[in-house]
Motif scaffolding. Structure first.
Motif, short mmCIF file in Angstrom:
data_model
loop_
_atom_site.label_atom_id
_atom_site.label_comp_id
_atom_site.label_asym_id
_atom_site.label_seq_id
_atom_site.Cartn_x
_atom_site.Cartn_y
_atom_site.Cartn_z
N ALA A 1 0.83 -1.21 0.00
CA ALA A 1 0.00 0.00 0.00
C ALA A 1 0.86 1.25 0.00
N ALA B 1 1.04 4.13 -2.94
CA ALA B 1 0.81 5.54 -2.64
C ALA B 1 1.97 6.40 -3.12
N LEU C 1 -10.01 8.54 -4.53
CA LEU C 1 -8.96 7.94 -5.36
C LEU C 1 -9.51 7.47 -6.71
N ALA D 1 -2.68 9.64 -1.17
CA ALA D 1 -1.35 9.15 -0.79
C ALA D 1 -0.98 9.61 0.61
N THR E 1 -3.01 7.70 3.16
CA THR E 1 -2.44 6.36 3.32
C THR E 1 -1.23 6.40 4.25
N MET F 1 -3.77 1.43 -5.02
CA MET F 1 -4.14 2.34 -3.93
C MET F 1 -5.61 2.17 -3.57
N THR G 1 -7.66 0.97 0.33
CA THR G 1 -8.28 2.05 1.12
C THR G 1 -9.78 1.77 1.27
#
Length: 430
Positions: free
Chosen positions: A240, A244, A305, A359, A362, A425, A429
């Motif tokens: 992850a 990001a 996203l 990003a 995250t 990504m 999430t």
């Protein structure tokens, strides 16, 4: 970049409580007011760093250097950012946020003086490098400080609002800079001096105001040996994190294009040499990035996203279309190419804001205790690599290739990156 990742913190390593309020010696603002002062200081310093965008053409006309020199000047800035992020982006977790951000303001002030006193090509490279050092010190630290101040001012609040304001200050500052520079270039006397004097005064003002913002980090009592930037991410979260980071790389590649050589594309592809117009185009792209974060802030990070990746892809395709249409004869083709270039930049810019906010969110979710600035620095390091490498490659390619295939190559590279990183990504999430 794999050297940036290491195993999670061990018990022997110092833990810095990132959100622990320190004692208040002397006059200090409340944490809520300090949050907004920090955001304004962040915005002003970011704006200062894009003021030269519409001024590059004036330097180029005055000194007669090729377009590749503009990309070298811009690359010097991004190199300074990455160097500072690697060497010092994490230090506020140990030294405190205020000390590091005040240092950044002082570095930016030095850069403003260099722009005035050393205005030839070499001086521009040096000034941009110094300005980059200040931004590298600033970005992750200001983002972390905003998160700290928000948590203390609003206990129990999530990181979403702080992440949004950090993104808006970052991208909003980048948007205002070219607009202000374009105004100076077209209508203000001494456009290669006056904007830097104005921003020097603004930097002094925000630095003074920020000096009253409360600290949110209690430095550890033991002094560990200095080390450059590393990012400790649990093994199960590294996929992850890398997605990001590469999403940030692709997003900032677009900002790098519009922050460096977009005026060249406007002049050569679209025959538009007005400096204010160049500033407005860059403002529109960066402004869309900031505005999208506000407009869609109520959506979940996952939905932001999805929208951001789609917007970046559509915008990049429009830029490719502008390059292809620009080669056709006729006024109508010129109008279509202009609409595609500007519209594609704005749509892609909106995607940039949403992807980069995702990003940062995250990174914030993966941070623990005392490594918030450190883990955020890693995202910024990858993002500014995207701001550096693709635009520099564009400038080098323009030495041997026509403009259209160079722009198409840029679009293909960034589109491939975002289509790889974006779905990864999104999957990680909520």
């Amino acid at each position: 970049m794999t050297a940036l990742l290491s195993e999670p913190r061990t018990a022997s390593q110092p833990v810095v409580p990132a959100a622990a309020p320190s004692p208040r010696p002397g006059l200090r603002l409340p944490h809520g007011a300090g949050f907004w002062v920090t955001a304004v200081a962040f915005l002003v310093m970011m704006a200062f760093n894009t003021v030269p965008t519409p001024l590059y053409a004036l330097y180029q006309q005055r000194d007669g250097f090729p377009t590749v020199v503009i990309t070298l000047i811009f690359a010097a800035y991004s190199t300074g950012v990455m160097l500072a992020l690697y060497l010092a982006g994490h230090l506020s977790d140990r030294l405190g946020r205020r000390r590091v951000i005040l240092t950044a303001a002082a570095i930016e002030l030095v850069a403003a003086v260099l722009f005035v006193l050393w205005p030839d090509a070499v001086g521009l490279i040096v000034a941009r490098f110094v300005a980059g050092l200040g931004i590298g010190v600033l970005t992750a630290t200001a983002t972390a400080h905003l998160a700290d101040l928000r948590r203390i001012a609003r206990p129990g609040a999530g990181i979403g609002f702080a992440a949004t304001i950090a993104g808006v200050a970052n991208m909003g500052g980048l948007a205002l800079g070219p607009l202000i520079g374009g105004v100076f270039a077209e209508w203000i006397a001494a456009p290669l001096v006056t904007p830097y004097l104005v921003f020097a005064a603004a930097l002094v003002a925000v630095g003074f105001a920020y000096a009253f913002v409360p600290e949110t980090v209690t430095p550890p009592t033991d002094r560990a040996a200095y080390r450059p930037q590393r990012v400790r991410v649990p093994a199960e979260s590294r996929g992850a994190y890398w997605a990001a980071g590469l999403g940030g790389f692709a997003a900032f590649a677009i900002t790098g294009l519009f922050g460096s050589v977009a005026p060249t594309f406007l002049a050569q592809l679209l025959h538009q040499g007005d400096h204010f117009v160049a500033g407005v185009v860059s403002f529109s792209v960066f402004g869309a990035a900031a505005l999208a974060q506000i407009v869609f802030s109520r959506l979940s990070t996952r939905r932001q996203l999805v929208l951001g990746v789609a917007s970046m892809a559509v915008g990049l395709v429009a830029l490719a279309g502008a390059a292809l249409v620009s080669g056709l004869a006729g006024d109508s083709a010129a109008v279509v190419a202009t609409v595609l270039f500007v519209g594609g930049g704005v749509i892609a810019g909106a995607g940039v804001g949403l992807v980069f906010r995702g990003a940062l969110a995250t990174a914030g979710a993966l941070a623990s205790g005392g490594n918030r600035s450190e883990i955020t620095s890693g995202i910024f390091l990858l993002a500014f690599a995207g701001m550096t490498v693709p635009p520099l490659a564009v400038g080098a390619a323009l030495l041997v290739l026509p403009l259209v295939p160079v722009l198409l190559g840029f679009v293909a590279l960034v589109l491939a990156l975002i289509l790889w990183a974006g779905p990864r990504m999104i999957r990680t999430t909520r």
